[in-house]
Design an enzyme around this catalytic site. Structure first.
Site, PDB file in Angstrom:
ATOM      1  N   ASP A   1       1.680  -3.585   7.173  1.00  0.00           N
ATOM      2  CA  ASP A   1       1.701  -3.721   5.711  1.00  0.00           C
ATOM      3  C   ASP A   1       2.317  -5.060   5.285  1.00  0.00           C
ATOM      4  O   ASP A   1       2.172  -5.474   4.141  1.00  0.00           O
ATOM      5  CB  ASP A   1       2.520  -2.579   5.089  1.00  0.00           C
TER       6      ASP A   1
ATOM      7  N   GLN B   1       4.135   5.287   4.769  1.00  0.00           N
ATOM      8  CA  GLN B   1       3.434   5.570   3.513  1.00  0.00           C
ATOM      9  C   GLN B   1       4.436   5.639   2.360  1.00  0.00           C
ATOM     10  O   GLN B   1       5.432   6.347   2.427  1.00  0.00           O
ATOM     11  CB  GLN B   1       2.677   6.908   3.648  1.00  0.00           C
TER      12      GLN B   1
ATOM     13  N   LYS C   1      -7.355   6.182   4.975  1.00  0.00           N
ATOM     14  CA  LYS C   1      -7.055   5.186   6.018  1.00  0.00           C
ATOM     15  C   LYS C   1      -7.445   5.725   7.396  1.00  0.00           C
ATOM     16  O   LYS C   1      -8.010   5.001   8.216  1.00  0.00           O
ATOM     17  CB  LYS C   1      -5.565   4.826   6.004  1.00  0.00           C
TER      18      LYS C   1
END
Ligand code: NDP
Length: 302
Positions: free
Chosen positions: A119, A96, A52
């Protein structure tokens, strides 16, 4: 033999568009900034984070990582998230997953400012998705919808079977497919006679985390098969003694399906491209300059 849904190529095209949009945006505003909160040293998570970070930098965005220990407690993560929520230089925050045990991801994710939740995992953003007013669409389901749309795979009226009901993949994907007028069956570990259900699927999506759970005889001839799973299995011939496989027995499935995503090179790269897209969107939202049309969502029909 099935046609390949080339997620890597699609993701590159999408990334090129986002990179151009970012360059335009940066003429007036600071570079979009995503901060990743990482806890522990799970090797797979570290690889995803590096992927990422590389993608963000290449697209002209800023990236930061807050690395916390495996023993981090909820209060410590909460303090970091509260600070990032207030930080005017931070457009997006990504926690994460998975979090080290016994941390509860739902509680921690819900501490994010929903306007920085790239997200799309906060209760507010998942709720908005369900009520048809999405802000951030979770990246993996969004990438899958994008691929179906790009390859002109009919969704309206199709029977879509999603195996796996996590809040980050299966459930939001079922909501997106329903909104796109598919008839959706959502399966899980207590589903009885899974094969009888998967065989009815026009679109079969596996998001379980179990290598070769979906065998060739579990799908109908001509189905579209989307393999979300990422599993590391032993392979003495592979460089580090391991290789990546999905949840689908690829060879057997490719012999029956009309379309199939490979692992690697299918859903994974699209997920990363959607992180870029959501980070740019978060920055645009914060500066009150959201484009009338949103590249990826428009293209995915979301
Ligand atoms: P979770 O572990 O959160 O969820 C797995 C789901 O699979 C659960 O709903 C579980 O059911 C269900 N399940 C487990 N065993 C079976 C079975 N035998 N039959 C049917 N259903 C079963 O996983 P995630 O959703 O987070 O991830 C799934 C996979 O996708 C993983 O391999 C992960 O690495 C990968 N992934 C890939 C991404 C990408 O970008 N390509 C992004 C995110 C994830 P129950 O709810 O009953 O427990």
């Amino acid at each position: 033999m099935a046609n390949i849904i080339d997620g890597k190529r699609l993701a590159q095209q999408l990334t090129d568009t986002i990179t151009k949009e970012t360059a335009n945006y940066c003429k007036r505003y600071p570079r979009p900034c995503l901060t990743i909160v990482s806890s522990g040293a799970d090797p797979a998570s570290q690889i995803y984070i590096r992927t990422k970070l590389r993608a963000l930098e290449a697209a002209g965005m800023q990236s930061r990582v807050i690395q916390l220990s495996e023993q981090v407690c909820e209060a410590e993560i909460a303090a970091h998230i509260a600070r990032l929520n207030r930080d005017d230089d931070v457009d997006g925050i990504l926690v994460q997953l998975p979090l080290p045990s016994p941390l509860e991801s739902t509680r921690i994710l819900d501490l994010l400012d929903p306007k920085k939740d790239v997200d799309g995992f906060t209760a507010e953003n998942l709720g908005r998705l369900l009520t048809g007013a999405p802000r951030f669409i979770p990246c993996t389901p969004h990438g899958i919808m994008y691929a179906l749309h790009a390859y002109h795979i009919p969704v309206r009226g199709a029977h879509a079977v999603v195996v796996g009901r996590s809040a980050i993949v299966g459930k939001p994907l079922a909501a997106l497919l329903t909104a796109a007028d598919a008839t959706v069956t959502l399966c899980h570990s207590n589903t009885r006679n899974l094969a009888a259900i998967t065989r009815q699927a026009d679109i079969l999506i596996a998001a379980v985390g179990c290598p070769a759970l979906i065998t060739g005889d579990m799908m109908k001839e001509g189905a579209t098969v989307i393999d979300v799973g990422i599993n590391r299995v032993a392979d003495p011939a592979a460089p580090h003694g391991k290789r990546l496989v999905g949840d689908v027995d690829f060879e057997a499935a490719a012999a029956r399906a009309a379309w199939i995503t490979p692992v690697p090179g299918g859903v994974g790269p699209l997920t990363v491209a959607m992180v870029l897209r959501n980070t740019l969107y978060a920055a645009q939202l914060r500066h009150g300059c959201t484009p009338a049309k949103n590249t990826a969502s428009e293209a995915a029909g979301c």
